[in-house]
Design a protein around this motif. Structure first.
Motif, PDB file in Angstrom:
ATOM      1  N   ARG A   1       0.919  -1.184   0.103  1.00 31.60           N
ATOM      2  CA  ARG A   1      -0.404   0.412   0.120  1.00 31.60           C
ATOM      3  C   ARG A   1       0.930   1.905  -0.039  1.00 31.60           C
ATOM      4  N   ARG A   2       0.563   1.599  -1.091  1.00 31.37           N
ATOM      5  CA  ARG A   2       1.268   3.214  -1.241  1.00 31.37           C
ATOM      6  C   ARG A   2       0.427   4.145  -1.691  1.00 31.37           C
ATOM      7  N   LYS A   3       0.128   5.150  -0.321  1.00 29.77           N
ATOM      8  CA  LYS A   3      -0.444   6.181  -0.615  1.00 29.77           C
ATOM      9  C   LYS A   3       0.717   7.303  -0.920  1.00 29.77           C
ATOM     10  N   ASP A   4      -0.282   7.358  -2.189  1.00 25.89           N
ATOM     11  CA  ASP A   4       0.793   8.453  -2.763  1.00 25.89           C
ATOM     12  C   ASP A   4       0.607   9.651  -1.945  1.00 25.89           C
ATOM     13  N   GLN A   5       2.121  10.530  -1.917  1.00 24.42           N
ATOM     14  CA  GLN A   5       1.570  11.793  -2.071  1.00 24.42           C
ATOM     15  C   GLN A   5       1.130  12.370  -2.971  1.00 24.42           C
ATOM     16  N   MET A   6       0.342  13.637  -2.702  1.00 21.92           N
ATOM     17  CA  MET A   6      -0.300  14.643  -4.115  1.00 21.92           C
ATOM     18  C   MET A   6       1.526  14.678  -4.815  1.00 21.92           C
ATOM     19  N   GLY A   7       1.227  15.064  -5.742  1.00 27.30           N
ATOM     20  CA  GLY A   7       2.503  15.751  -6.872  1.00 27.30           C
ATOM     21  C   GLY A   7       1.740  17.186  -6.008  1.00 27.30           C
ATOM     22  N   MET A   8       2.594  17.851  -5.247  1.00 27.97           N
ATOM     23  CA  MET A   8       2.460  18.806  -4.899  1.00 27.97           C
ATOM     24  C   MET A   8       3.584  19.762  -3.683  1.00 27.97           C
ATOM     25  N   PRO A   9       3.677  20.873  -3.510  1.00 32.66           N
ATOM     26  CA  PRO A   9       4.924  21.803  -2.866  1.00 32.66           C
ATOM     27  C   PRO A   9       4.749  20.663  -1.348  1.00 32.66           C
ATOM     28  N   GLY A  10       4.441  19.574  -1.192  1.00 33.43           N
ATOM     29  CA  GLY A  10       3.866  19.350   0.317  1.00 33.43           C
ATOM     30  C   GLY A  10       5.082  19.374   1.270  1.00 33.43           C
ATOM     31  N   TYR A  11       5.794  18.771   0.504  1.00 35.54           N
ATOM     32  CA  TYR A  11       7.012  18.779   1.611  1.00 35.54           C
ATOM     33  C   TYR A  11       8.408  19.663   0.831  1.00 35.54           C
TER      34      TYR A  11
ATOM     35  N   ARG B   1       6.585   7.255   3.999  1.00 33.96           N
ATOM     36  CA  ARG B   1       5.933   6.808   2.882  1.00 33.96           C
ATOM     37  C   ARG B   1       5.229   5.706   2.097  1.00 33.96           C
TER      38      ARG B   1
ATOM     39  N   SER C   1       5.346  21.662   6.132  1.00 34.92           N
ATOM     40  CA  SER C   1       5.046  21.480   4.813  1.00 34.92           C
ATOM     41  C   SER C   1       3.698  22.796   4.588  1.00 34.92           C
TER      42      SER C   1
ATOM     43  N   PHE D   1       3.818  25.455   1.840  1.00 34.22           N
ATOM     44  CA  PHE D   1       2.596  26.008   1.191  1.00 34.22           C
ATOM     45  C   PHE D   1       2.812  27.179   1.470  1.00 34.22           C
TER      46      PHE D   1
ATOM     47  N   PRO E   1      -0.356  11.483   4.017  1.00 31.49           N
ATOM     48  CA  PRO E   1       1.038  11.811   3.596  1.00 31.49           C
ATOM     49  C   PRO E   1       0.970  13.278   4.781  1.00 31.49           C
TER      50      PRO E   1
ATOM     51  N   GLY F   1       2.467  16.317   3.004  1.00 26.17           N
ATOM     52  CA  GLY F   1       1.119  17.296   2.521  1.00 26.17           C
ATOM     53  C   GLY F   1      -0.107  17.626   2.977  1.00 26.17           C
TER      54      GLY F   1
ATOM     55  N   GLN G   1       2.259  21.398 -12.008  1.00 23.30           N
ATOM     56  CA  GLN G   1       2.858  20.029 -11.434  1.00 23.30           C
ATOM     57  C   GLN G   1       2.404  18.858 -12.172  1.00 23.30           C
TER      58      GLN G   1
ATOM     59  N   SER H   1       0.245  16.056 -11.278  1.00 24.78           N
ATOM     60  CA  SER H   1      -0.507  15.564 -10.304  1.00 24.78           C
ATOM     61  C   SER H   1      -0.653  13.761 -10.888  1.00 24.78           C
TER      62      SER H   1
ATOM     63  N   HIS I   1      -2.863  12.588  -8.531  1.00 25.77           N
ATOM     64  CA  HIS I   1      -4.158  13.069  -8.611  1.00 25.77           C
ATOM     65  C   HIS I   1      -5.377  13.851  -8.932  1.00 25.77           C
TER      66      HIS I   1
END
Lengths: 462, 335
Positions: A443-453, B10, B182, B186, B228, B230, B260, B262, B264
């Motif tokens: 299970r790998r919940k993907d991090q959204m492709g976002m500047p989250g970190y 992750r 995070s 943002f 996560p 973020g 980006q 994404s 999602h």
């Protein structure tokens, strides 16, 4: 202790999967052993086992060990040493880290050329070693990790096998993530070789940047070329963090005196500011780096070296930039096997295997019955079966008569790579436990492709 | 550190709600079985770091009687205990004025620990303190166990005794990502997005402050095990913005997605944000009365009250005496 102490008789289970060959290293952190895997799937595979000393009383598990493990758990790169396993000795709360074994290191390679074959390292090898070192370092720096203790003995090179001649950066005990403010090394009570220390640190800079690693790479590069340390200062031994005048003097002598024009932030560095030792007094003008390393001032090699040994850490070349340098584009081009050039005809050196002290057991105690010379490295390689070491390591049955209960294993393997999870390590009582880890893996919940970190610093050196 | 995308956080420590339920259920079930078998559930961490369950009750009559009396905690009751100690953890960190990062790391350690174990097996008070101690070590804010113990008038030896089992239970995955950074990221991004002037910069600061306390609330729920960092940060900012109305959130998200690639869609993201929000809304601290009741049950599960007390004291007195490895290894443990 008698016949070597209880360690042989009551050999913990995790240890039984290895044949202990002997001690190969020793440092402030503890000891390093060479061992071979017994199990059929990986039989004979060499493993380096780093045993961390128990930390000071009342301080719990060694912070150095914990830090090294936590970093290595997060990183994977061809040019970074691979942590295969973590074993715990519950008896004294010490940790044993098992790594893929690397037969060589730059310290031994340089020494071999200097003292034994009396000839410089060939250009292909120097370039390949340097390129791979930079490649690993670039990976670390882009993951916000500063090594802080690069020196020839920490740069390993794989021996014969699939990864022959591949560089592995090792010893992450002092490595730090650099988003958090980093405390000076002296505050951690750690002693580090000063020969590879960057001038800003010698002048009292409080914060580390990845540029300190690049300085060390420059020093190592020069040492690969000349076979002797570039800046061999005499260390002032005092606490805490004494001013290393001689080391700075050695640097100034070769690179010339630093100036505020070339290095503006010099004015802010404590030791420069205070000038208690008159370091501001201009002594050396003629820069002679190229003559020290026997390079033409116009050669790409010299150009790269001088950019690594740039005084101002902000102007110093980064690992990523260095990898793009012209030096690596001209012949001979760097290769994966640093020892064996792709083009035939080049001569290459056969490096000796690492000396193994076969008289020391895992407890660090020297056994009485053997008195083999420590330096007989060649005798050890590839001829282990039948030696006294493997005889000693045969587990003897433990006397448990009269005891109803099964003795627990004082040491438990903690297999990190196979993700065997909680199985072995967590369950000394043998109680059935859920084995959740494999599912967790799927299970790998993907991090959204976002500047989250976000990157730790907005103004990262380009 | 490093890169969240390639992190153990992750890869291994973000679960689906079903997986989480399953883990809580499994730990609870195991403790229940131990209780039936042994009459008590608390594991002893001995001076040599080894773990053992209580001795099984051999005298059938006595055992049967005792088993009838001792009831195990339900999954929900375990949850209440964890909630209580997570609040305690925040309190202790605040009292020591530890940075937020340490508090968050300790909380995540605590949550991960009790994915592997039931509160009936390891005393949450001890584990809580050990998690704080470990977080300080990892985040380079070293505090000695003694200092930590003194600060809350506890024997620090139990911190040291539990340290290794905590690392092991965390599978040595010690680098964790809290949402606070995070949020910062943002906010920086938003400053650029709205080309903020001085006024707006001030408002974004306010937005950030409120978002941080939103994150504080999330950290007490299961959300950090489900999403996560973020997304947690974004959910916090979303709520904070709903209150302060600083930016047009939808168009901010839109711009973010357009910049980006994404994996999602926006609607998937909103689903996550809503789920996080509802976790925070549903969160409740158990009442004193409830806690009292659960605590009593828990203590009897631990076997505290009867002869075990004297046994414990006996163990404690052994703490200082270091045994040779030989002795300790042959010392029997229970199966």
């Amino acid at each position: 202790m008698g016949d070597g102490g209880g360690s042989n008789r009551n050999k913990p289970e995790w240890l039984q999967q290895y044949d202990l060959i002997g001690k190969i290293g020793e440092g402030t952190y503890g000891l390093v052993f060479l061992a071979r895997i017994k199990s059929s799937s990986n039989r004979g595979k060499s493993i380096a086992i780093k045993k961390f000393k128990q930390s000071k009383d009342g301080d719990g598990v060694s912070p150095t060990a914990i830090r090294e493990i936590m970093l290595l758990r997060e990183i994977t790169h061809e040019n970074v040493v691979k942590l295969v396993n973590v074993h715990i000795n519950h008896v004294d709360m010490s940790l044993y880290l098992a790594f893929d074994y690397a037969e060589h290191d730059l310290y031994e390679i340089i020494r071999h050329h200097r003292d034994k074959v009396n000839q410089s390292i060939n250009q292909y090898t120097v370039k390949s070693l340097l390129w791979q070192l930079l490649n690993g370092l670039n990976y670390l720096h882009s993951n916000w990790i500063i090594h802080r203790d690069l020196k020839p003995s920490n740069i390993l090179v794989m021996g014969e096998g699939e990864e022959h001649g591949v560089v592995k950066i090792a010893d992450f005990g002092l490595a730090r993530i650099y988003q958090a403010p980093l405390k000076p090394l002296s505050e951690n009570g750690v002693v580090v070789t000063i020969w590879y220390r960057a001038p800003e640190l010698l002048l009292g800079a409080k914060h580390y940047t990845s540029a300190v690693d690049m300085w060390a790479v420059g020093c190592i590069f020069a040492e690969l070329l000349t076979l002797k340390p570039l800046f061999q200062g005499a260390e002032v031994k005092a606490t805490p963090n004494p001013f290393q005048l001689d080391q700075l003097d050695k640097i100034f002598k070769v690179l010339g005196h630093p100036t505020l024009e070339k290095w503006p932030s010099l004015a802010n560095l404590p030791h420069w500011q205070q000038d208690t030792q008159h370091i501001q007094a201009h002594k050396y003008d003629n820069t002679s780096l190229y003559s020290v390393v026997h390079l033409s001032p116009k050669s790409p090699a010299y150009d790269l070296l001088s950019k690594m040994l740039e005084y101002d850490p902000r102007k110093r070349i980064t690992a990523a930039q260095a990898l793009e340098h012209e030096y690596f584009k001209i012949e001979p081009q760097p290769g994966r096997n640093a020892f064996v050039p792709c083009q035939p005809g080049e001569t290459f050196v056969n490096y000796p295997t690492r000396p193994v002290d076969t008289t020391t057991d895992f407890e660090g105690t020297t056994s009485m019955q053997s008195s083999q010379p420590v330096s007989s490295g060649a005798a050890v390689s590839g001829s282990m079966p039948g030696s006294h070491v493997s005889n000693r390591s045969v587990p003897r049955p433990m006397n448990v008569s009269g005891m109803q209960r099964i003795p627990h294993q004082a040491m438990q393997a903690y297999n990190l790579t196979s993700q065997a999870g909680m199985g072995g390590g967590m369950n000394p009582g043998g109680i059935p436990m859920q084995r959740g880890v494999p599912q967790q893996q799927l299970r790998r919940k993907d991090q959204m492709g976002m500047p989250g970190y976000p990157p730790p610093q907005k103004s990262r050196r380009i | 550190m490093a890169d969240f995308l390639t992190s153990t956080h992750r890869a291994k420590w973000i679960f689906s709600p079903q997986q989480l339920d399953e883990k809580y259920r499994a730990a609870n079930q195991r403790a229940k079985q131990i209780l039936e078998k042994c009459g008590a559930t608390l594991m002893e961490v001995d001076v040599d770091g080894s773990l053992s369950y209580p001795e099984p009750q051999i005298t059938a009559k006595d055992g049967a009687e005792k088993h009838a009396r001792t009831k195990s905690l339900s999954i929900e009751e375990e949850q209440c205990i964890r909630v209580f100690y997570e609040n305690k953890l925040q309190e202790v960190c605040n009292n020591f004025r530890f940075p937020h990062k340490i508090q968050a790391t300790a909380l995540i350690y605590f949550k991960r620990f009790y994915l592997q174990w039931s509160v009936m097996e390891h005393q949450p008070k001890h584990i809580m303190l050990t998690c704080i101690y470990a977080a300080c070590k990892i985040e380079e804010n070293h505090v000695s166990a003694e200092e930590l113990g003194k600060g809350i008038s506890q024997d620090h030896q139990m911190i040291l005794n539990n340290e290794m089992i905590v690392y092991q239970s965390l599978e040595f995955d010690l680098i964790v990502y809290a949402p606070y950074r995070s949020v910062e990221g943002f906010i920086n991004d938003m400053e650029e997005f709205c080309n903020a002037g001085d006024d707006q910069l001030q408002m974004l600061k306010t937005l950030q402050m409120t978002a941080r306390s939103e994150v504080d609330k999330m950290m007490l729920t299961d959300a950090p095990l489900l999403f996560p960092p973020g997304q947690l940060a974004l959910a916090a900012l979303y709520n904070s913005n709903a209150f302060h109305k600083v930016i047009d959130f939808d168009s901010y998200l839109g711009s973010m997605f357009s910049r980006q690639n994404s994996m999602h869609t926006i609607s998937e993201l909103f689903e996550s944000l809503n789920a996080i929000d509802s976790l925070v809304r549903k969160y409740k601290v158990p009442s004193d009365k409830e806690l009292k009741h659960i605590n009593r049950k828990l203590k009897s599960c631990w076997g505290h009250s009867t002869h075990d007390e004297s046994k414990k004291r006996e163990k404690k007195s052994k703490h200082k005496s270091k045994k040779s490895s030989n002795e300790a290894q042959t010392m029997p443990s229970l199966v």
